[in-house]
Write a protein that holds these residues in place. Structure first.
Motif, PDB file in Angstrom:
ATOM      1  N   SER A   1       8.923 -21.116  33.571  1.00 13.97           N
ATOM      2  CA  SER A   1       8.073 -20.685  32.461  1.00 13.97           C
ATOM      3  C   SER A   1       7.217 -21.825  31.940  1.00 13.97           C
ATOM      4  O   SER A   1       6.030 -21.656  31.673  1.00 13.97           O
ATOM      5  CB  SER A   1       8.928 -20.153  31.307  1.00 13.97           C
TER       6      SER A   1
ATOM      7  N   THR B   1      16.071 -15.268  33.952  1.00 14.08           N
ATOM      8  CA  THR B   1      15.104 -16.061  33.205  1.00 14.08           C
ATOM      9  C   THR B   1      13.737 -16.019  33.867  1.00 14.08           C
ATOM     10  O   THR B   1      12.711 -15.782  33.224  1.00 14.08           O
ATOM     11  CB  THR B   1      15.552 -17.534  33.154  1.00 14.08           C
TER      12      THR B   1
ATOM     13  N   LEU C   1      12.500 -13.976  36.158  1.00 13.15           N
ATOM     14  CA  LEU C   1      11.877 -12.648  36.216  1.00 13.15           C
ATOM     15  C   LEU C   1      11.263 -12.272  34.874  1.00 13.15           C
ATOM     16  O   LEU C   1      10.308 -11.508  34.798  1.00 13.15           O
ATOM     17  CB  LEU C   1      12.920 -11.586  36.600  1.00 13.15           C
ATOM     18  N   ASN C   2      11.815 -12.800  33.796  1.00 13.11           N
ATOM     19  CA  ASN C   2      11.326 -12.469  32.461  1.00 13.11           C
ATOM     20  C   ASN C   2      10.314 -13.477  31.940  1.00 13.11           C
ATOM     21  O   ASN C   2       9.979 -13.457  30.758  1.00 13.11           O
ATOM     22  CB  ASN C   2      12.510 -12.403  31.493  1.00 13.11           C
ATOM     23  N   SER C   3       9.830 -14.315  32.817  1.00 14.68           N
ATOM     24  CA  SER C   3       8.909 -15.356  32.362  1.00 14.68           C
ATOM     25  C   SER C   3       7.701 -14.780  31.624  1.00 14.68           C
ATOM     26  O   SER C   3       7.077 -13.835  32.062  1.00 14.68           O
ATOM     27  CB  SER C   3       8.411 -16.162  33.563  1.00 14.68           C
ATOM     28  N   CYS C   4       7.428 -15.352  30.470  1.00  8.60           N
ATOM     29  CA  CYS C   4       6.251 -14.940  29.706  1.00  8.60           C
ATOM     30  C   CYS C   4       4.960 -15.522  30.297  1.00  8.60           C
ATOM     31  O   CYS C   4       3.871 -15.096  29.940  1.00  8.60           O
ATOM     32  CB  CYS C   4       6.351 -15.429  28.263  1.00  8.60           C
ATOM     33  N   SER C   5       5.079 -16.497  31.173  1.00 10.08           N
ATOM     34  CA  SER C   5       3.888 -17.142  31.722  1.00 10.08           C
ATOM     35  C   SER C   5       3.285 -16.287  32.828  1.00 10.08           C
ATOM     36  O   SER C   5       4.001 -15.819  33.710  1.00 10.08           O
ATOM     37  CB  SER C   5       4.250 -18.518  32.289  1.00 10.08           C
TER      38      SER C   5
ATOM     39  N   VAL D   1       3.561 -16.131  37.594  1.00 13.15           N
ATOM     40  CA  VAL D   1       4.867 -16.538  38.133  1.00 13.15           C
ATOM     41  C   VAL D   1       5.500 -15.364  38.880  1.00 13.15           C
ATOM     42  O   VAL D   1       5.604 -14.272  38.339  1.00 13.15           O
ATOM     43  CB  VAL D   1       5.825 -16.976  37.001  1.00 13.15           C
TER      44      VAL D   1
END
Ligand SMILES: Nc1ncnc2c1ncn2[C@@H]1O[C@H](COP(=O)(O)O)[C@@H](O)[C@H]1O
Ligand SMILES: Nc1ncnc2c1ncn2[C@@H]1O[C@H](COP(=O)(O)O)[C@@H](O)[C@H]1O
Ligand SMILES: Nc1ncnc2c1ncn2[C@@H]1O[C@H](COP(=O)(O)O)[C@@H](O)[C@H]1O
Ligand SMILES: Nc1ncnc2c1ncn2[C@@H]1O[C@H](COP(=O)(O)O)[C@@H](O)[C@H]1O
Ligand SMILES: [Mg+2]
Ligand SMILES: [Mg+2]
Ligand SMILES: [Mg+2]
Ligand SMILES: [Mg+2]
Ligand SMILES: [Mg+2]
Ligand SMILES: [Mg+2]
Ligand SMILES: [Mg+2]
Ligand SMILES: [Mg+2]
Lengths: 203, 203, 203, 203, 203, 203, 203, 203
Positions: free
Chosen positions: F142, F173, F175-179, F182
C-alpha cells in the motif's frame, strides 16, 4: 439437446423482464422451459404469455411444457432430514421430473428420528439414484449411503443457525462421509442434484 | 476431593521429570493418580517408582491406584464411529473408570455400517450416559442421540483427511445435532468427556 | 413421552398456519406444548384457539399447559454474562420449566465484574446443573466451571460485534475451557441447554 | 536510543552466523543486546565471543548487558493461565527487564482455579501495567481486566489442542473482552507485550 | 469511580426505555454519563429529561456532564486512514474527552496518500498516546508505530468490501504489525481504544 | 516462445530424476532453462550434465543459459519488507532476469522503519514496474502503491507467526490496498510476480 | 494528474451531499470526474448541477467530462463468466474509458460453455491487457491466462451462493491460477482492475 | 458382495500387522483385496504371504486378485490438471480397475494449457463417466463438465501452496462449478471417486 428436453434458466440475478424474454426465446423454438429460483412476480409475468406455465412455490420453479418427456427407467428417491429442507428437495424433484424422471420423495426422515428413515427403507433402496438433502448436521447422507448400494448425491442446505455457518457444517459432514458412493454438490443446489441424478438414471 | 478419587495430570506439555515429580507429590498424599497424554517414556520413569502404575498404550494414560474407588450406579457406554477413534475413546474410558464408573464399549459402529450400531442397541440404550466418539463426518452423535433418552456427550476426533480440517468437520456436525440431549467437548478431548460422564452418572 | 411432558415445536422456518396446525394436533392429544423461536404473530394466532397459551416475549416461547408437570429434584441455575444474553437464557429457562424443573436465574454476572458472580455464588453452587450463557468472550463458562462441582452446560451467544464473528468467539472459548465438567451446545441454543439440563436433573 | 537501552534481534528466520554478526555489530557500538527466539546453538556461538551473554532457556532469549539500565518506576506484573504459557511469559519478562523494568510474575493462575488468582491479587493490583498470558480459552485477560484499574496487555498463546486452532481461540476471546483497558498483541508475542508494557511504565 | 468520571452505557442491545432509565439512575447519583452506540431516538428521549445532554451524531454518543473533568496531562492523537473510519474515531475521541483528556485528530491520512500523514507528523509525534483507526488494509497502524516512540492503540474498522471480510483484514494486519509498541482492540471498538488511551495518559 | 526465452520447470513435487530429464529435454532444443523451487540435490544432479548451470541458493532457482536474452527497456524494482522475505524476492528477481529484464533490489525497507523506503525512493519511483514482497502485516504494498504511478505487483509471503496464519494476513492486506494500481499474486509466488512484471515491462 | 484525467470519487460510504460537494470541487478545477458505487439518487443530485453528467446504471458510475481524454494505444478486453458479473465488468469498463482507453467486451463467456470463449478468441488475444471477471468458481481467469500472452487482471465477484462464501471461492481460484501472467484485485473491485489495466496499457 | 468384487482396506491409521491380518482374513474367504494408502512396508509384509500381491507405488495401493472381475461396459476417463495430481488419480484408477472397469487416463491436461485437453477430447467425451482430478485452482472440473454430457466426479487435491490452503481452494472451485453434472468428493479422495464412478458405470 434431446427432443423434449427443457432449457434451463437460473433466475437468481435476473430481472423479471430478462426472465420473460428468455422464456419467449426458448418457447418459440418449441423447447420446454425450466426456470429455477423464480419469484412469484416472475411467474405472474410468464403466466400472462404462457398459460400452460406451472409454478411450484416451494421449489420456486416455473415449468413450461411444450412436449412431455418420459424416460423408461427406474425412479429417483429424494430424501430430506427436516421439513425445512423441503424447498431445496423440491427444486431437485422438479428438475428431475422436467428431465423425464419418475421421483419418489421421503421428507422429514432425519437421523434424529431414524425410525422414519427405516419405515421408508424399501422406497429408498428401490431407487436407482438417491438424493439426500439435509441441513444442520447433515448426517443423513452418511446414513443413507450406508444403507443403499446406489449413487447418493448429497445436498447440504443452509437451514439451521449458529455454528451451522450457512450450510458449511452440513457441507463438511457430507464431504467427509465414510459411506462409499456419496458425492456432494453446492449448498442449496437442488437443481444440480436433480440434473446429475437424471444424468445417472438415463445410463 | 472425595476419598479415593484420583488427581489428574495433563502431560502434554510437561517433561518426564515434571510428570514424575507431580506423581510423587500426589501419591505421597495417598491419593490415586490419573495421567493423560502420557508417553511411554513417562510411564517407564513413573513405573520405576510406583510398581503398581498401569499404562494404557492406546489411551496414553497412566493410573496409580492407592485405593480402589467404586460407584454403585449404572454404567457409561462409550461408542465410536471407527477403529481410528479408539485412542480418544480409551482416554474417556480410562478416565471414567478411574473415577469409579463401570464402562461398556461399542467400538467401530459408525453410521456407514449402521447395522453394527443396532446390533448393540441394548447396551447403548441401557446406559445412564453415552459418550459418542467420531471423526470424519461425526454423524454418530446425532444417530445415537436419536436412539437414547439419556445425555449424550459428543467427542469429535481429528481422525480423517482433506475437508475434515483436523476435526472441524466432526465438531460442527455435533454442535448442529438435531437430536436433543447432545452436548459437545473439544476435539479429541476424551478426558473431558469421561470426567463429565462420571459427574452425571454420580447424580 | 412421559405423562404431562410437552411436545416441542421449532418455529423458525415455519409459517403461522403451520405452527397453529401443529399446536392443535398436539393439544388434541391432551399433551402440553412448548414452541420455541415463536413470533408475536404466531402467539396471537395460537392464543385465539388456546386461551391458556402463554408467551414469553424475551424467550420467544409459547407454552400451552394441559397438565402441570413437576419433578421433585433440586433446581437448575441459569447464569448469564450480560443483559444481552437474556433472550437465550430465557429460552433455556422456559424449556427447563416446561419439563418440570425449578429454575433460579443469575443474570448479568459476567467476568468483567466478577464480584456479581461471587455475590450469587451460593445460588450457583447449590444447583444440580448450571447453564452458563455468554456472548463476546464467553469466559463465564470457564469461571463458573472452576467454582462448581456439577455439570455446566455452556451456551455461546451471538451477542457482540467485530471479532466475535456471530458467536464463533464465545463458542471456541467454551470448547477450550480448562474447567472440567463443561460441555457446549450450539450458538444461541437455549432450548438445547434447557432440555439437556432437565435430562440430567431428572437422574 | 536512550543510554543503555538494548537493541533487539528477532532470531526466528536468521542463521547462527547472522545472529553472531548482528550481536558483534551492536556490542561494538557499546549497546546492550536482546535477542529473542534464539536457539541454544545461537547462544553457544554468541557466548564464545561475549562471555557476559546470558541465556534464558524457557524464554529463548539472549541478553548481553554492557551497561545496566534501571527505571525508577513501579513494577510490571506478568500473569499466566497455565504452566505451558510460561515460555511466552518469560519472553515478555526478559524483554521488560532488559528495558529496565522491575517485573513480578504470577504463573499458573488460570480461571479454572480462580482462587490462585485471588491469592495473588495484591501483587496484580499493585502493578502499573499487567501482562496477561493465556492459551486455550484465554479467559484470564477478561478476569484480570475486571479486577485492576490499570492497562492490561493480553497475549494469546498457541498452547492447547483441537478447537484452539493454534491460538485463534484465545486471540478471539481476548479481542472480545468485556473488560475495559484490555488490548491485544499477536499470538505468542511475548516480546511485543514486554516492550509495550515498558513503554507505558516509563510514562 | 473518581470524582467527575462518567459511568458508561453500551446501548447496542438495549431499548430506548432501558437507556433512559439507566441515565436517570446514574445522573441522580450526580455522576456524568457517557452512552455509546446510541441512536438518535435514544438521544431525543434522553434530551427530554436532561437538557444538558449532548449528541455526537457521527460517534453515536450521548454525554451528560454534571461536573467537568479535566486531566492536566499531554494530549491523545486520533489518526484515521480514510473519511469512512471517522465514526469509530469519533467514538474514541468522545470517550477520551469524557474521561478528561485533550484530543487532537488527524483524519483521512491513510498510507495510500502518505504525504498527508507526514504533513501532520508533529501533531502525531507530540502526543502521549496515539490511536490509529483504519479499515481495508489497516496499514496505518504499522506506519504510525514506526514513526512514534509512544504506545499506539490500533482500531481495525469494518469499513471496506470484498476480501476485507467485515474488518478481519485490518484486524490481522494490525496484530501482525512489525512496529513495536502497537496493540489492538476489537473491530470498530472506538470506546475501548479511547478508554485505554485515557488510562495510559493518566499515568 | 521467443528466441532465447527460457522454459520453466516448477520443481516442487518432482523427483531429482524428473527434473534432470526435463532439463535435458529443454536444453537439447537449444532453449534456456529456469527451474524454480529447486533443491541443492537437484542442482548437483543438473550441474553434472550442464556445467554452465547456475544455482541461486536463496531463490532456489537453477538457470541454464544457452543464449543470453536482453530486453532494452527500463528496469523492474523489487522491494521487500524484511530480510526474511528475501527468498521470495530472489525468486522474482531471478525470473525477471532470466526473461531479459534489468532488476534493481531494495531489501529490508519495511514500513516499520519507513525512512529506509524513502532513502531508496528514487530507485523505486524510477522503475517501470515494482514488485513489493512482504509478510506479516504486508503494509509495504500500500505504501509503495501510494508513492509510485506504475503498476505494483504485491507478493504476500508466509513469513511471520501467530495471527499471520501462513501468509493469510499479508494476502488480505494486499487485496484490500487503498492504493490504485496494485494487484496481487499467490502467497510466496515470486515466480509469478517476476513473470508478470517482465510481461508488463516488455510492453 | 495528466491533462484531462479524471479525479475519482468512491461513493460507498458517502452521503449525497458529500458526493455533490466533491464533484463541484473537482469540476471547478476544470477536471473530469469519475464517481464509482454511485446510487441513482446521487446521480439525480449531481445531474441538477452538471447537465453533462452521465450515469451507467449497471456500473453505478457517474462521469462528468470537461475535456475528452484519448490514449493512442491498443484496446483492453473485458471478459466475464456470466451475465451476473456484468455490473463489476461495467465498473471496470467505465473506469478504463474515463482514463482514455478503448475497451472491447466479451460478456457471458464462462468456461461451462467454453465455445463462446473460443468464438471470441481473436478479440481477446488481440488486446494489450485482459480483465477477466468471474464469480462462482472463477475458472475463467485461468483459461484466459492460458490462451493469451498478455497481462490478465482477474476480478473475483461475489456472485453465486452456498460455498462461494461471498466471492471467497472465486478469489482463491484466481490466486491459485496455474497460468502465468495472472494477478488479482479485491472481490468486486472493477475500478481497481480498470485503473491498473489503463496503467499497463499506457506503457 | 458380488462374485470377485474386492473388499477394501483403508490403511491410513493402521499398523503393518493389522493390514496383514485383515488381508489374510479377506483372502481366506477367497475374496479379492484392495488396500489404499498403503506404505511400501505394508506391501513388503503382505507380499511375503501373498506372492500375487501387486503394488502401485504412486497410487499407494495393494491389490490381491483371487479371481479376475470384468464388467462389459464402456470405460471411465481419469483426467488430471497437473503431474502432481497423478497420485490421487492413480488411486482412483486402481480402485475402478479393481472393481472391473476399463480406465483410460489423460494426465497433465490442466486448463493453463487447454490445447492438451482438446487434443484428448475424443477420449474424454467417449467415456461413460469422467473423473477430474485437480489441485491449485481446480478449474479443470468446470471445463471438462462443460465439454461432456456425462457425470463428472471432481476430486480436489491438496497439491499447491499459499492460498490453496491444503486443497480448500480447489474444493470450493469445484463445488461452485457452473457446469451441470459435476459433483465433488473429499480432498485427495481418489478411492471415493473411483468407487462412485464404478457404481455409475455399472448401471
Ligand atoms: N431453539 C431450538 N433450537 C434447536 N432445536 C430446537 C429448538 N427448539 C426445538 N428444537 C428441536 O426441534 C424439534 C421440533 O422440530 P419440528 O419437528 O421442526 O417442530 C424438537 O423436538 C427439538 O428437538
Ligand atoms: N462501544 C463499546 N464497545 C464495547 N464495550 C463498550 C462500548 N461502550 C461501552 N462499553 C462497555 O460496556 C459497559 C457498559 O455495558 P452495560 O452494562 O451493558 O451498559 C461499559 O462499562 C464498557 O465497559
Ligand atoms: N470501486 C472502488 N473500489 C475501491 N476503491 C475505489 C473505488 N472507486 C474509487 N476508489 C478509490 O477511492 C479513492 C477515492 O476515495 P475518497 O477519497 O474516499 O473519495 C480513489 O482515488 C480510488 O483510489
Ligand atoms: N482412500 C480412502 N478414502 C476414504 N475411504 C476409504 C479409502 N479407502 C478405503 N476407504 C473406505 O474405508 C473402508 C475400509 O475401512 P476400514 O474398515 O477402516 O478398513 C472401505 O470399505 C472404504 O469404504
Ligand atoms: Mg452405499
Ligand atoms: Mg436423545
Ligand atoms: Mg467444575
Ligand atoms: Mg480494568
Ligand atoms: Mg513505535
Ligand atoms: Mg500508485
Ligand atoms: Mg498467459
Ligand atoms: Mg456437462
Amino acid at each position: 439437446l434431446r427432443q423434449g428436453y427443457p432449457e434451463v434458466i437460473f433466475c437468481q440475478s435476473k430481472t423479471v423482464d430478462q426472465v420473460v424474454a428468455i422464456c419467449e426465446n426458448i418457447a418459440h423454438k418449441g423447447n420446454n422451459v425450466l426456470a429455477t429460483r423464480a419469484t412469484p412476480k416472475m411467474y405472474a409475468a410468464v403466466k400472462e404469455i404462457f398459460v400452460e406455465a406451472q409454478y411450484n412455490e416451494m421449489a420456486r420453479t416455473i415449468t413450461i411444457t411444450k412436449e412431455e418427456v418420459k424416460e423408461d427407467k427406474g425412479y429417483i428417491a429424494v430424501v430430506t432430514g427436516g421439513t425445512s429442507d423441503m424447498a431445496v428437495a423440491e427444486e431437485a424433484t422438479e428438475t428431475a421430473k422436467a428431465l423425464g424422471n419418475e421421483v419418489r420423495t421421503v421428507y422429514d426422515a432425519g437421523v434424529a428420528g431414524i425410525h422414519r428413515l427405516f419405515a421408508n427403507l424399501e422406497t429408498i433402496q428401490g431407487a436407482r439414484v438417491v438424493i439426500a438433502v439435509a441441513g444442520m448436521e447433515g448426517a443423513l447422507a452418511s446414513v443413507v449411503g450406508g444403507l443403499v448400494d446406489k449413487p447418493v448425491i448429497a445436498v447440504p442446505t443452509s437451514v439451521g443457525y449458529g455454528a451451522n455457518f450457512n450450510g458449511l457444517s452440513a457441507l463438511l459432514t457430507m464431504l467427509n462421509s465414510c459411506s462409499s458412493g456419496v458425492s456432494v454438490v453446492n449448498i442449496d443446489n437442488g437443481f444440480g442434484a436433480g440434473y446429475l441424478a437424471s444424468m445417472i438414471n438415463r445410463m
